[in-house]
Design an enzyme around this catalytic site. Structure first.
Site, PDB file in Angstrom:
ATOM      1  N   ASP A 149     189.813  80.088  39.148  1.00 59.74           N
ATOM      2  CA  ASP A 149     190.695  81.251  39.060  1.00 59.74           C
ATOM      3  C   ASP A 149     190.340  82.160  40.230  1.00 59.74           C
ATOM      4  O   ASP A 149     189.178  82.537  40.397  1.00 59.74           O
ATOM      5  CB  ASP A 149     190.472  82.012  37.750  1.00 59.74           C
ATOM      6  CG  ASP A 149     190.988  81.269  36.540  1.00 59.74           C
ATOM      7  OD1 ASP A 149     192.009  80.575  36.671  1.00 59.74           O
ATOM      8  OD2 ASP A 149     190.382  81.392  35.466  1.00 59.74           O
TER       9      ASP A 149
ATOM     10  N   VAL B 178     175.660 101.618  43.019  1.00 60.24           N
ATOM     11  CA  VAL B 178     175.230 100.225  43.055  1.00 60.24           C
ATOM     12  C   VAL B 178     175.019  99.841  44.515  1.00 60.24           C
ATOM     13  O   VAL B 178     175.817 100.207  45.385  1.00 60.24           O
ATOM     14  CB  VAL B 178     176.242  99.280  42.355  1.00 60.24           C
ATOM     15  CG1 VAL B 178     177.576  99.249  43.058  1.00 60.24           C
ATOM     16  CG2 VAL B 178     175.680  97.885  42.218  1.00 60.24           C
ATOM     17  N   GLU B 179     173.913  99.174  44.791  1.00 58.06           N
ATOM     18  CA  GLU B 179     173.618  98.714  46.143  1.00 58.06           C
ATOM     19  C   GLU B 179     174.561  97.556  46.447  1.00 58.06           C
ATOM     20  O   GLU B 179     174.705  96.632  45.648  1.00 58.06           O
ATOM     21  CB  GLU B 179     172.147  98.289  46.212  1.00 58.06           C
ATOM     22  CG  GLU B 179     171.623  98.073  47.614  1.00 58.06           C
ATOM     23  CD  GLU B 179     171.970  96.712  48.169  1.00 58.06           C
ATOM     24  OE1 GLU B 179     172.225  96.629  49.385  1.00 58.06           O
ATOM     25  OE2 GLU B 179     172.005  95.733  47.407  1.00 58.06           O
ATOM     26  N   LEU B 180     175.275  97.620  47.593  1.00 58.23           N
ATOM     27  CA  LEU B 180     176.375  96.696  47.862  1.00 58.23           C
ATOM     28  C   LEU B 180     175.975  95.229  47.990  1.00 58.23           C
ATOM     29  O   LEU B 180     176.686  94.356  47.500  1.00 58.23           O
ATOM     30  CB  LEU B 180     177.142  97.131  49.105  1.00 58.23           C
ATOM     31  CG  LEU B 180     178.060  98.327  48.900  1.00 58.23           C
ATOM     32  CD1 LEU B 180     178.775  98.682  50.193  1.00 58.23           C
ATOM     33  CD2 LEU B 180     179.053  98.075  47.795  1.00 58.23           C
TER      34      LEU B 180
ATOM     35  N   GLN C  71     189.880  85.151  32.136  1.00 58.35           N
ATOM     36  CA  GLN C  71     190.213  86.230  33.058  1.00 58.35           C
ATOM     37  C   GLN C  71     190.107  87.589  32.368  1.00 58.35           C
ATOM     38  O   GLN C  71     189.632  88.564  32.944  1.00 58.35           O
ATOM     39  CB  GLN C  71     191.623  86.015  33.615  1.00 58.35           C
ATOM     40  CG  GLN C  71     191.760  84.764  34.435  1.00 58.35           C
ATOM     41  CD  GLN C  71     193.190  84.433  34.799  1.00 58.35           C
ATOM     42  OE1 GLN C  71     194.139  85.008  34.268  1.00 58.35           O
ATOM     43  NE2 GLN C  71     193.365  83.489  35.698  1.00 58.35           N
ATOM     44  N   GLU C  72     190.533  87.640  31.116  1.00 63.52           N
ATOM     45  CA  GLU C  72     190.506  88.890  30.359  1.00 63.52           C
ATOM     46  C   GLU C  72     189.081  89.341  30.040  1.00 63.52           C
ATOM     47  O   GLU C  72     188.837  90.524  29.775  1.00 63.52           O
ATOM     48  CB  GLU C  72     191.302  88.728  29.048  1.00 63.52           C
ATOM     49  CG  GLU C  72     192.775  88.465  29.255  1.00 63.52           C
ATOM     50  CD  GLU C  72     193.135  86.996  29.513  1.00 63.52           C
ATOM     51  OE1 GLU C  72     194.329  86.701  29.608  1.00 63.52           O
ATOM     52  OE2 GLU C  72     192.220  86.131  29.624  1.00 63.52           O
TER      53      GLU C  72
ATOM     54  N   CYS D 201     188.186  78.481  34.778  1.00 62.96           N
ATOM     55  CA  CYS D 201     188.720  78.363  33.429  1.00 62.96           C
ATOM     56  C   CYS D 201     187.668  77.687  32.550  1.00 62.96           C
ATOM     57  O   CYS D 201     187.134  76.638  32.920  1.00 62.96           O
ATOM     58  CB  CYS D 201     190.004  77.544  33.449  1.00 62.96           C
ATOM     59  SG  CYS D 201     190.626  77.157  31.799  1.00 62.96           S
TER      60      CYS D 201
END
Length: 131
Positions: A54, A69-71, A88-89, A47
């Site tokens: 969070d 994307v390479e993991l 969070q948004e 937060c």
């Protein structure tokens, strides 16, 4: 008298999000309309006001163009959010923007379901579709 619950933990800024670790690798089946889904069940950020953590599940779904994307790089990137003070948004939109820039996918969706805080859980979704 000082409020003992007014404490705030330090938070990192957006500039600590490690976009530089993200790597793309060739996708050998462009045009195949393949759905790729990655799930991070232990995503963490904090937060921006309290510094409290969070916790959530972050899911990335995309139809690649000519890149994946390479993991390992994705894991390092997502873990770099761990101490970042971000709403969070905003998490899903930041991840979406960074991956679209890296991959130029046909489509990409980022979803996050955060654990309840104060009795309220949060679900956020951001979509991208190539024009």
């Amino acid at each position: 008298m000082e409020d003992k619950y007014a404490r705030r933990w330090d938070v990192d800024s957006y500039d600590t999000i490690a976009t530089e670790v993200l790597e793309a690798i060739p996708f050998e089946y462009p045009g195949s309309k393949t759905d790729v889904v990655y799930t991070d069940p232990e995503f963490t950020s904090v937060c921006p006001w309290t510094g409290l953590p969070d916790f959530g599940t972050l899911t990335i779904t995309y139809v690649p163009g000519d890149k994946l994307v390479e993991l390992k790089s994705l894991k390092y990137y997502l873990n770099s959010f761990r101490n970042v003070g971000i709403l969070q948004e905003h998490v899903v939109n930041r991840v979406k923007e960074d991956l679209v820039k890296l991959l130029n996918p046909v489509s990409l969706t980022v979803e996050a379901e955060f654990r309840p805080r104060g009795g309220i859980s949060t679900y956020v979704r951001a979509d991208y579709r190539r024009a």
